[in-house]
Design an enzyme around this catalytic site. Sequence first.
Site, mmCIF file in Angstrom:
data_model
loop_
_atom_site.group_PDB
_atom_site.id
_atom_site.type_symbol
_atom_site.label_atom_id
_atom_site.label_comp_id
_atom_site.label_asym_id
_atom_site.label_seq_id
_atom_site.Cartn_x
_atom_site.Cartn_y
_atom_site.Cartn_z
ATOM 1 N N TYR A 99 -11.362 33.905 -40.776
ATOM 2 C CA TYR A 99 -10.804 33.877 -39.418
ATOM 3 C C TYR A 99 -10.832 32.482 -38.807
ATOM 4 O O TYR A 99 -9.955 32.147 -37.995
ATOM 5 C CB TYR A 99 -11.494 34.916 -38.517
ATOM 6 C CG TYR A 99 -10.967 36.310 -38.799
ATOM 7 C CD1 TYR A 99 -9.719 36.698 -38.316
ATOM 8 C CD2 TYR A 99 -11.674 37.193 -39.593
ATOM 9 C CE1 TYR A 99 -9.215 37.946 -38.605
ATOM 10 C CE2 TYR A 99 -11.167 38.450 -39.889
ATOM 11 C CZ TYR A 99 -9.934 38.825 -39.398
ATOM 12 O OH TYR A 99 -9.407 40.062 -39.694
ATOM 13 N N ARG A 150 -7.637 31.074 -40.007
ATOM 14 C CA ARG A 150 -6.508 31.667 -39.269
ATOM 15 C C ARG A 150 -6.408 31.033 -37.875
ATOM 16 O O ARG A 150 -5.343 30.757 -37.365
ATOM 17 C CB ARG A 150 -6.673 33.185 -39.107
ATOM 18 C CG ARG A 150 -6.833 34.018 -40.372
ATOM 19 C CD ARG A 150 -5.539 34.185 -41.141
ATOM 20 N NE ARG A 150 -5.104 32.993 -41.847
ATOM 21 C CZ ARG A 150 -5.679 32.516 -42.948
ATOM 22 N NH1 ARG A 150 -6.706 33.115 -43.492
ATOM 23 N NH2 ARG A 150 -5.226 31.427 -43.530
ATOM 24 N N GLN A 167 0.591 43.245 -31.157
ATOM 25 C CA GLN A 167 -0.402 43.522 -32.201
ATOM 26 C C GLN A 167 -0.946 42.208 -32.753
ATOM 27 O O GLN A 167 -1.877 42.200 -33.554
ATOM 28 C CB GLN A 167 0.242 44.317 -33.343
ATOM 29 C CG GLN A 167 0.765 45.670 -32.903
ATOM 30 C CD GLN A 167 1.679 46.274 -33.959
ATOM 31 O OE1 GLN A 167 1.225 46.873 -34.922
ATOM 32 N NE2 GLN A 167 2.970 46.114 -33.790
ATOM 33 N N ASN A 168 -0.347 41.117 -32.312
ATOM 34 C CA ASN A 168 -0.723 39.819 -32.883
ATOM 35 C C ASN A 168 -2.003 39.292 -32.266
ATOM 36 O O ASN A 168 -2.258 39.476 -31.077
ATOM 37 C CB ASN A 168 0.408 38.802 -32.677
ATOM 38 C CG ASN A 168 1.681 39.244 -33.371
ATOM 39 O OD1 ASN A 168 1.634 40.111 -34.238
ATOM 40 N ND2 ASN A 168 2.804 38.661 -32.989
ATOM 41 N N ASP A 178 -2.563 36.037 -32.311
ATOM 42 C CA ASP A 178 -2.298 34.673 -31.835
ATOM 43 C C ASP A 178 -2.042 34.680 -30.331
ATOM 44 O O ASP A 178 -1.884 35.744 -29.718
ATOM 45 C CB ASP A 178 -1.112 34.045 -32.605
ATOM 46 C CG ASP A 178 0.216 34.743 -32.339
ATOM 47 O OD1 ASP A 178 0.617 34.857 -31.156
ATOM 48 O OD2 ASP A 178 0.883 35.181 -33.310
ATOM 49 N N HIS A 212 -4.880 44.218 -30.724
ATOM 50 C CA HIS A 212 -5.803 43.940 -31.836
ATOM 51 C C HIS A 212 -6.674 42.724 -31.572
ATOM 52 O O HIS A 212 -7.148 42.091 -32.505
ATOM 53 C CB HIS A 212 -4.999 43.789 -33.139
ATOM 54 C CG HIS A 212 -4.292 45.050 -33.535
ATOM 55 N ND1 HIS A 212 -3.214 45.086 -34.384
ATOM 56 C CD2 HIS A 212 -4.522 46.351 -33.179
ATOM 57 C CE1 HIS A 212 -2.809 46.337 -34.547
ATOM 58 N NE2 HIS A 212 -3.571 47.127 -33.814
ATOM 59 N N GLY A 237 9.745 42.709 -34.603
ATOM 60 C CA GLY A 237 8.959 42.197 -35.728
ATOM 61 C C GLY A 237 7.703 42.961 -36.068
ATOM 62 O O GLY A 237 6.669 42.362 -36.332
ATOM 63 N N SER A 255 6.413 46.309 -38.650
ATOM 64 C CA SER A 255 6.789 47.354 -39.608
ATOM 65 C C SER A 255 6.337 48.731 -39.117
ATOM 66 O O SER A 255 6.682 49.733 -39.724
ATOM 67 C CB SER A 255 6.142 47.059 -40.963
ATOM 68 O OG SER A 255 4.732 47.138 -40.847
HETATM 69 N N1 APR Z 1 11.778 37.922 -37.063
HETATM 70 C C1 APR Z 1 11.544 39.224 -36.758
HETATM 71 N N2 APR Z 1 10.924 40.082 -37.586
HETATM 72 C C2 APR Z 1 10.513 39.611 -38.784
HETATM 73 C C3 APR Z 1 10.706 38.270 -39.185
HETATM 74 C C4 APR Z 1 11.390 37.406 -38.263
HETATM 75 N N3 APR Z 1 11.638 36.128 -38.556
HETATM 76 N N4 APR Z 1 10.188 38.125 -40.437
HETATM 77 C C5 APR Z 1 9.684 39.318 -40.785
HETATM 78 N N5 APR Z 1 9.876 40.213 -39.792
HETATM 79 C C6 APR Z 1 9.503 41.636 -39.740
HETATM 80 C C7 APR Z 1 9.395 42.345 -41.064
HETATM 81 O O1 APR Z 1 10.679 42.796 -41.500
HETATM 82 C C8 APR Z 1 8.448 43.494 -40.728
HETATM 83 O O2 APR Z 1 9.165 44.624 -40.230
HETATM 84 O O3 APR Z 1 8.217 41.729 -39.160
HETATM 85 C C9 APR Z 1 7.584 42.898 -39.610
HETATM 86 C C10 APR Z 1 6.191 42.537 -40.034
HETATM 87 O O4 APR Z 1 5.475 43.686 -40.365
HETATM 88 P P1 APR Z 1 3.931 43.605 -40.754
HETATM 89 O O5 APR Z 1 3.707 42.461 -41.692
HETATM 90 O O6 APR Z 1 3.523 44.953 -41.202
HETATM 91 O O7 APR Z 1 3.190 43.209 -39.373
HETATM 92 P P2 APR Z 1 2.753 44.125 -38.162
HETATM 93 O O8 APR Z 1 3.672 45.288 -37.997
HETATM 94 O O9 APR Z 1 2.540 43.221 -37.011
HETATM 95 O O10 APR Z 1 1.345 44.654 -38.646
HETATM 96 C C11 APR Z 1 0.593 45.471 -37.783
HETATM 97 O O11 APR Z 1 -1.280 45.459 -39.268
HETATM 98 O O12 APR Z 1 -2.736 44.306 -40.675
HETATM 99 C C12 APR Z 1 -2.529 44.832 -39.425
HETATM 100 O O13 APR Z 1 -3.747 44.335 -37.522
HETATM 101 C C13 APR Z 1 -2.706 43.846 -38.317
HETATM 102 O O14 APR Z 1 -1.551 43.687 -36.215
HETATM 103 C C14 APR Z 1 -1.386 43.893 -37.597
HETATM 104 C C15 APR Z 1 -0.873 45.257 -37.939
#
Ligand code: APR
Length: 229
Positions: free
Chosen positions: A53, A56, A86-87, A89, A104, A170, A172
């Site tokens: 961390y 990060r 959820q970020n 940052d 988070h 952004g 998933s």
């Molecule tokens: N602009 C917009 N979306 C984007 C971009 C971009 N340039 N690049 C990637 N993405 C999308 C991907 O298509 C995906 O749908 O961002 C999403 C990222 O998904 P994850 O990596 O699963 O991230 P997130 O949904 O924030 O994860 C949730 O999981 O590990 C834990 O606690 C952590 O907060 C995090 C949580």
Amino acid sequence: MKKIAVLTGAGISAESGLKTFRDSDGLWEGYNIEDVATPEAWRRNPKLVQDFYNERRKNVLAAQPNAAHYALAKLEEKYDVTIITQNIDDLHERGGSSKVVHLHGIITRSQSSKNPKLTYPINGWEIKMDEVCELGSPLRAHVVWFGEEVPMIETAAQICTQADLFILVGSSLAVYPAAGLVNYVPRGVPKYIVDPKIPELNQNSSFIKIQEKATVGVPALVSQLLITD
Ligand code: APR
């Protein structure tokens, strides 16, 4: 003023140089999530988790907000905007958004390893292994690990319930309880999603889909919302 709730995930910070979680072969910065982002990992190897961390945090401090963060701040000219992120940052804050709920946690603060409610600002980028909270327990990053409670979820659900418009950027939506927030948005409220790879949602058809990167899709959507009522 109309209320807009925005739920953001790692994708909004991708173009600021911060990696998403699930876009790259199941690893996060080269680590299995279970080895660095769980209470068990901290018990097993606190130094590894702390170092992870700290790295990060270094990356976050070096990163800059991008056009998507700035556009969401501009949306406040006309709307009552709350960002639920959820970020971990602080790019929404540095981009100028005034109401940001961190589901988070936020990596720029430390947290007592005994009482998660005790959080502190961090001087610089590093939490050292010998730093302790006011109770004498070691300090760790102020982030919610897998298996831990998400104390802000009820606040976030309330914000979604009251929204006149909802935007997802952004994420998933692979991780609960955050993913369930979409279900709190009342029926009939316009819902937008900005993502280059639109995730599978059980309410998929009710979303207006903008299949673009955040720095393209969010400013375009914001411009449109600023000129309409
Ligand atoms: N602009 C917009 N979306 C984007 C971009 C971009 N340039 N690049 C990637 N993405 C999308 C991907 O298509 C995906 O749908 O961002 C999403 C990222 O998904 P994850 O990596 O699963 O991230 P997130 O949904 O924030 O994860 C949730 O999981 O590990 C834990 O606690 C952590 O907060 C995090 C949580």
